[in-house]
Design a protein around this motif. Sequence first.
Motif, short mmCIF file in Angstrom:
data_model
loop_
_atom_site.label_atom_id
_atom_site.label_comp_id
_atom_site.label_asym_id
_atom_site.label_seq_id
_atom_site.Cartn_x
_atom_site.Cartn_y
_atom_site.Cartn_z
N THR A 18 0.84 -1.21 0.00
CA THR A 18 0.00 0.00 0.00
C THR A 18 0.87 1.25 0.00
N ASN A 24 -6.35 4.93 1.13
CA ASN A 24 -5.77 3.67 0.65
C ASN A 24 -5.48 2.71 1.79
N GLU A 27 -8.65 1.22 2.91
CA GLU A 27 -9.16 0.24 1.95
C GLU A 27 -8.35 -1.05 2.00
N SER A 28 -7.04 -0.93 2.23
CA SER A 28 -6.22 -2.14 2.35
C SER A 28 -6.65 -2.99 3.55
N ASN A 55 -2.07 -1.73 -3.77
CA ASN A 55 -3.03 -0.62 -3.60
C ASN A 55 -2.26 0.67 -3.87
N CYS A 57 -1.11 4.60 -5.72
CA CYS A 57 -1.36 6.04 -5.70
C CYS A 57 -0.65 6.65 -6.90
N GLY A 90 -6.62 0.97 -6.42
CA GLY A 90 -6.12 2.32 -6.11
C GLY A 90 -6.18 3.20 -7.34
N PRO A 113 -10.76 1.59 -6.95
CA PRO A 113 -10.66 1.71 -5.50
C PRO A 113 -12.05 1.63 -4.85
#
Length: 454
Positions: A18, A24, A27-28, A55, A57, A90, A113
């Motif tokens: 992540t 994020n 969500e992980s 995940n 960005c 993501g 995401p």
Amino acid sequence: MSFQCGNNNNMPHYFIWTIGCQMNKAESHRIAGYLTSAGYEVSVTPQDADLIVLNTCVVRKSAEDRVLGTLGLLKGLKENRPSTSVLVTGCFVDSNVEELEKRFPHVALFFKPGDYSELTDWLHRSGNSPLPFPLPSRERVKVGVLPVSPSPCAFVPIIQGCNNFCSYCIVPYRRGREVSRPMEEILCEVEELASRSTREVTLLGQNVDSYGHDIASETKQPPDLADLLTRLNDVDGLIRIRFLTNHPKDVSLRLIKAVASLEKVCQHLELPVQAGDNEILKAMRRGYTVEQYRELVHSIRADIPEISLSTDVIVGFPGETEQQFEHTFALLREIKFDVVHIAAYSPRPGTIAWREYDDNVTSEVKKMRLNRIETLQANIAAEINSKLQGNIMEVLVEGQKKGKWYGRTRSNKLVFFESSDRSEGSHLGQLVEVRIQRTSPWSMQGELAVKSYA
Ligand code: SF4
């Protein structure tokens, strides 16, 4: 970057990589919850995992470069261990999934995401779910996808996406338009977290001030963030509530009153200003002026004198002149934020700024401006924090690092303290009182004053 670590046995194993924002990370944790429900266990390394989730960005170029680098490494890993499945979620996942699939054939699934149903569909379709595993539902939020032993501080997404289209930002293109979670679902999740020893929740959204506007209500106005905070304030076992990120054009008087009056809501606001010059703010499409921002800060400080304020600033936006940068510098010196997150502008393909403006501030100038603000802010934060020396502050203990316990105050100051009691769990999740002995711009050191009973 973070990942979950675990143990070994015959069950299939997952590894989650992540990077990026708190959204994020939250969500992980949820993806880990789904995979645990599906019969997976966590793996210490990607090399031993049957399923690897990235995940991602792409909010800055440097983050996107890390994602591309990691995808390259995983290609090699997949060649050595073809049974491993690689999934990507993501903000790297744009609407052109077919193109991504062509570029990265070693990836089994790209999913948007927060779109857990795509993940669970894939687990079913591919036969990769060792346990019979129902699709996500409200009930599963309650029992299935939250960690069995959540940490004392948990992130809870309340709204996905963003409708604002600031000219430099890729988020609305990747996360889509705003969608609020139903209030009852959030309440249910926070109650469950509190019953599993979470003491503090941070409500997350790209723009939390938009919360609720898309929720239909037959009888009255749609709910807003102030309504949600009021409901959460009554959750038994919960002692603190935070939220981020705010949009200065959307912070309401109702919200300020809620923060001022609700006992569990912490006195801390993340209020990204981005620039202190009206022309630059207009080019950024931020929707407020410097004068309006200043007025907002005055109102907040008038109603909540103990508030701590964090902000974000971008230096070197296209066309930013020396004088315009000085306006930003002067605003930061005037307002004196507790924390300033500074970034140098980097063009994100697909955004308005990327299409319409030249990235014409040199990297040397961007770096110089960034350094100047960093130095200014270090001095301001040192001055603010030094005033707390000798005070006794309430700290919620989050863990241990290098032999010291650490946690945060209600105003989000990071505090380390020594205690003879280092056994795991002895202070974890407790509210303690710490006498502040030393301060720096970034954290404080102290000693336990009185242990509380929370
Ligand atoms: S408010 Fe602006 S900067 Fe924030 S996520 Fe939305 S578009 Fe991006």
